[in-house]
Write an enzyme that holds these catalytic residues in place. Sequence first.
Site, short mmCIF file in Angstrom:
data_model
loop_
_atom_site.label_atom_id
_atom_site.label_comp_id
_atom_site.label_asym_id
_atom_site.label_seq_id
_atom_site.Cartn_x
_atom_site.Cartn_y
_atom_site.Cartn_z
N GLN C 225 0.75 -1.48 -0.08
CA GLN C 225 0.15 -0.10 -0.21
C GLN C 225 0.88 1.06 0.01
O GLN C 225 0.18 2.40 -0.12
CB GLN C 225 -0.86 0.00 1.28
N ARG C 372 -8.26 -0.57 7.99
CA ARG C 372 -9.63 0.19 7.41
C ARG C 372 -9.90 1.45 8.49
O ARG C 372 -11.21 1.64 8.92
CB ARG C 372 -10.77 -0.50 7.11
N CYS C 373 -8.79 2.27 8.83
CA CYS C 373 -8.98 2.98 9.91
C CYS C 373 -7.69 4.00 9.94
O CYS C 373 -6.80 3.63 9.50
CB CYS C 373 -8.82 2.23 11.18
N GLU C 742 -12.90 4.60 5.16
CA GLU C 742 -13.13 3.90 6.37
C GLU C 742 -14.28 4.57 7.17
O GLU C 742 -14.29 3.80 8.43
CB GLU C 742 -11.65 4.36 6.72
#
Lengths: 154, 292, 788
Positions: C225, C372-373, C742
């Site tokens: 990522q 996801r935060c 998110e």
Amino acid sequence: MKVTVTINGTAQSADIESRKLLVDFIRTELGMTGTHIGCDTTSCGACTVLLDGTPIKSCTMFAVSADGHEVQTVEGLKNGELHPLQVSFKENHGLQCGFCTPGMMLVGKALLEKNTSPTDDEVRWAISGNLCRCTGYTNIVKSIQAAGAAIEGN
Amino acid sequence: MYPPAFEYWSPKSLDEALSKLQELGHDGRVLAGGQSLIPMMKLRLAAPANLVDINNLTDLAYVRADNGHLAIGALARHADVVDNDHVKTISPTMASAAPWVADPLVRNRGTVAGSIAHCDPEGDWNSVMLAVGASVVATSTSGQRVIPIGDFVVDFFTNSLAEGEMVTEIQIPRPTGSAGGAYLKLERKIGDYATAAVATFLDLATDGTVSNAGIALTAVASKNLKVTEAEQMLIGQTPSPELFAEAAAVAAAACDPESDVRGPAEYKRAVINAYTKRGLAKALAQAQGGAS
Amino acid sequence: MTTTHDPITTFEVGGVGHSVLRKEDDRFVQGAGNYVDDIVLKGMLHMAILRSPVAHARILGIDASEAEAMEGVVAVVTGAMLEGYNLAWMPTLSGDTQAVLATDKVRYQGQEVAAVIATDPYIAKDALAGIFVDYEELEAITTPQQSLATETLIRDEKEGQTDNVAYTWEAGDAAITDAAFAAAHRVVSLESHYPRSHPSPLETCGCVSDVNPITGQVTIYLTSQAPHAHRTLFALVAGLPEEKIRIISPDIGGGFGNKVPIYPGYVVATAASLVLGKPVKWVESRSENIISTGFGRDYHMTGSLALDEDNRITGMRAAILSDQGAFFADAQPSKFKAGLFHICTGSYDFGAAHVTAKGAFTNKAPGGVAYRCSFRVTEASYLIERLADKAAHEIGMDPTEFRELNFIKKEQFPYHSPTGFVYDSGDYHGAMTLAKEMIDYDGWREKQRNQDPDGKLIGIGIASFTEVVGAGPSKDYDIVGLKMFDSAELRIHPTGKAILKLGVKSQGQGHETTFAQIVAEELGIPANDIKVIEGDTDNTPYGLGTYASRSTPVGGAATSMVARKLREKARKLAAHLLEASEDDLEWEVGKFSVKGSPESFVTIQDIAFAAYTNHPEGMEAGLEGVHYYDPPNMTYPFGTYIVVVEIDQDDGTWEVVDMVAVDDCGVRINPMIVEGQITGGLTEGFAKANMQWISFDDNGNCIGSNFMDYLVPTAWETPKFKLGETVTPSPHHPIGAKGVGESATVGSPAAYVNAVVDALWSRGVTNIDMPVLPHRVWGALNGVDAKP
Ligand SMILES: Cc1cc2nc3c(=O)[nH]c(=O)nc-3n(C[C@H](O)[C@H](O)[C@H](O)COP(=O)(O)OP(=O)(O)OC[C@H]3O[C@@H](n4cnc5c(N)ncnc54)[C@H](O)[C@@H]3O)c2cc1C
Ligand code: FES
Ligand code: FES
């Protein structure tokens, strides 16, 4: 062992080890990488192919067992033009990372062959052997329904 | 994940398969749908030396209504018994269970007979078969024997097949009167094995009393558990919620669940209790011709 | 109430506000994506990793001779061998060091101990059985509480380490907060464990490392990522010259934070390729993914709110004990040891807050990734939204009214929070009003009042979250020293088509489409004429990557800014072409015209052509630029989610029967993509609330290490969602966007849990920790301690 499997309409022969999983045969032996691997426990359906028209998990079948059978993978969906499912997944944002998408479309294809206007719950039930981590499924359901409508319209 | 190497045999007829199994003896293992065996091999929990693939024995891919019973061939997939008319008329318990075994794709490949042979105490079919009093047809080069399911299921992953024998058919007796059945399964998601499940079966005499009853439990003992005591309480009686509650209490007491991530033993007992009551009520409603 | 931003471009141009179909989809629907495992290089070898079966043990010896002798095995790599290259340990993203292959001890089940390199993946797997490791087992420490109490040191290799504390940290003001609590009319408290969970993108992690023995060029195809940051880390870890390292992050099958860290497997595969002179592929299995790579959460939280007699919140305390696993490897800005947890004051207006955090080492896998935060915002949001609901229930007030009473008001923005954030914009009342209306809140409350107490129990749960995303301003935000800016390079070709190159990296978010739309908005070049390139460090400008919802706030802003730079150059070119003065020109999408005479204009395509064919003397040719964007502030998306559940009292199962999610992420660039992010996030939130977690037994054995035990919902369990939106633009972002990847994962877990607790409140239930498993619900109803 020598096997002949018809993949997307073309007979493919190869000499393979009996333990070779169908998914590995397709991905590495045939170089068709649209069929994915997402788990070790037959849980995710990323490896879904159609075996004689029926969706199965190709990570849980030996390639030797496919001898003499027909296998369809995502690469075989397009027939000159994109298949209505391919169009509807694009139009309804039925995919994000695309990893689950081949499996979802193939399960969708088998479903629509029996029923072109499945309800929301019927689609959810049909794809419940396939995991998606991105979409939350909403748009996958929509995509399959829309493809059904398109097929019916034709 | 990659399975270990093995020798592969792909017989084209039952006779050929049986000879091969006979020849291999202890070293031979049947490969049916592979939906239990292959995952175990991939995780290296199983390493059979020889696999005898029975998938070409297409003659065994039947679901038939024979005289006196429903016959399920060794190559009938789980999907073949979902929404099947013979199954619905002869064995409502089976019809109720079929959609909840594994997931749709696994059902397209895994076989009913393979699941029964596998004897996983978390598997669904053996509870159904225990509740409805099924029999297993075991075949070898030296002939056939019909084994009552109670004798077939020995323990945790252990059946009573002899070396060289394979399951060729499952037989489910036709009810004598008006019957109903249900399979209630608590699972955490599709594709999950049962946390606890109850198979129920009721066959009613013309006077409305119970002529035959079946109750069997999944995932709450070292094997699928037939609760004979609870069944006996029902037989000959006029069904009532009170009677069902008593039978359910007996079922809950009879099981021996383990405490684990799916919940403490007392929770699983409570579920068995509730589901036995609900399952019997459903079976009754169906037997009486009402909604299932 | 505002609704979707009205597009200024036509659909054909496809700027901001249009649901342009995704450009990446053509290849994905044809099975022509190119994921790491799809890459095959000539002579490529395959790697498999031997992992520790136990949680804590000293390694007395490793005998790999049997494996080495197997046909097809090329090499077996051990930690001892890596020590020779100074590669047995590597830095983590939180300034700790982590074992690549264990040398002294194993510290968690699944830790990397040795690796086999073979000609075939089946053989590599077979050979693992030919490696024998002699372990002397040690006490396994499986909870942070146990870790702080025991004498056993997990990190005994660290000089000066005398306890198992990984870090301590605080934010806010203790004295002011103490005063607020001393004066409180009521104090509401909650103890809660946000359990360990795993992002588990459908594609696991992996790499193909290709070190050219002749040129020394290192090419690594990586599930990354953050390819640029990874290149730099590789250079630092392996001592390789950075210009010779090229990281290619091809199509990524989902990331969710899992693909931010560098994992031992990448390092070993690269080292093996370096030594063997052949490409080495390593793709982990699902079990390996779950037991060893970056987990999320695992926060034990205690929170309390001080309330005055008017039910207004006056202060908040939060104390965290985090379970770090064996290495402190949180992927987070270096200044903030508990990430951005101090956003825990949420959507409410009060002046006093104090947060303390302590991390403990345990014999579990390291991680602490932003699943996801945006760096622990999820845990923070969960705590405050559970507390707000609990406060309302304790007071006996409707939880929506309690929130409305305490919300920060629209006119208070920019709002200074007591822990130091400056919220950019918001309209919390607006989102709440819309959510209540959409779900018929009063109607559900009515049904709940009239329900049959012996039947299914109705519960209604609310969460009004505020997130902080878009890290971040370089004065405060860096990861291992790298400032958290991001970049965009735009090249407009003579025919008016363009290439946009980015430092961020999509894992399914649709960057190829969304970022092209930003250029379309700024320059009027149709989005379909713009190719977006990411994930190749040789061919894109430096950036910190995609996680923590930072792509749109930072990379998106960089894209706007570079397009605006080119527009300024285009103005000069237009002036030249129109023979007018620059000041006399007017920009409207896609063209410059002379003020007052609109028939006299040149299009951006004309201008692009001129930039290469007819540029004025003294001006540099071409129409290209690059921009590194350093955001002036974070962005603060928000929303209100309302969930209605029904609970079966017999077995404790619960089902979502209605759900509304109103999100405000500022301006929506591509509404279709935004909604897809939201339904995905709501499903993640549901997964965590309902089923998804990793637990361990007392010996440190991981329970939940594959998809049979680590439960990921299918379409069947997943609730059906209704989505609503409000639009409150970010005042400091060039196009007013805030980031949305998110929000739903952050906001929704509390809503689900609040709904279940709401249903059971009258039965004396005040809390159930996630996942709210059926047996826990049943246990709460029946007064049985239903652990785990
Ligand atoms: C994701 C997943 C979820 C599942 N969930 C469930 C579930 O919820 N409930 C459930 O009941 N099952 C579940 N299963 C198991 C599934 O039902 C299998 O299909 C079944 O257990 C085995 O049948 P099979 O035909 O696949 O047998 P195989 O895997 O081929 O064989 C299993 C065993 O039985 C033996 N065997 C097979 N056929 C015969 C025969 N004719 N004679 C003698 N021996 C034989 C084999 O030698 C082997 O030892 C699940 C499986 C998967 C992968
Ligand atoms: S890879 Fe086949 S089911 Fe997951
Ligand atoms: S789109 Fe990523 S897993 Fe489904």
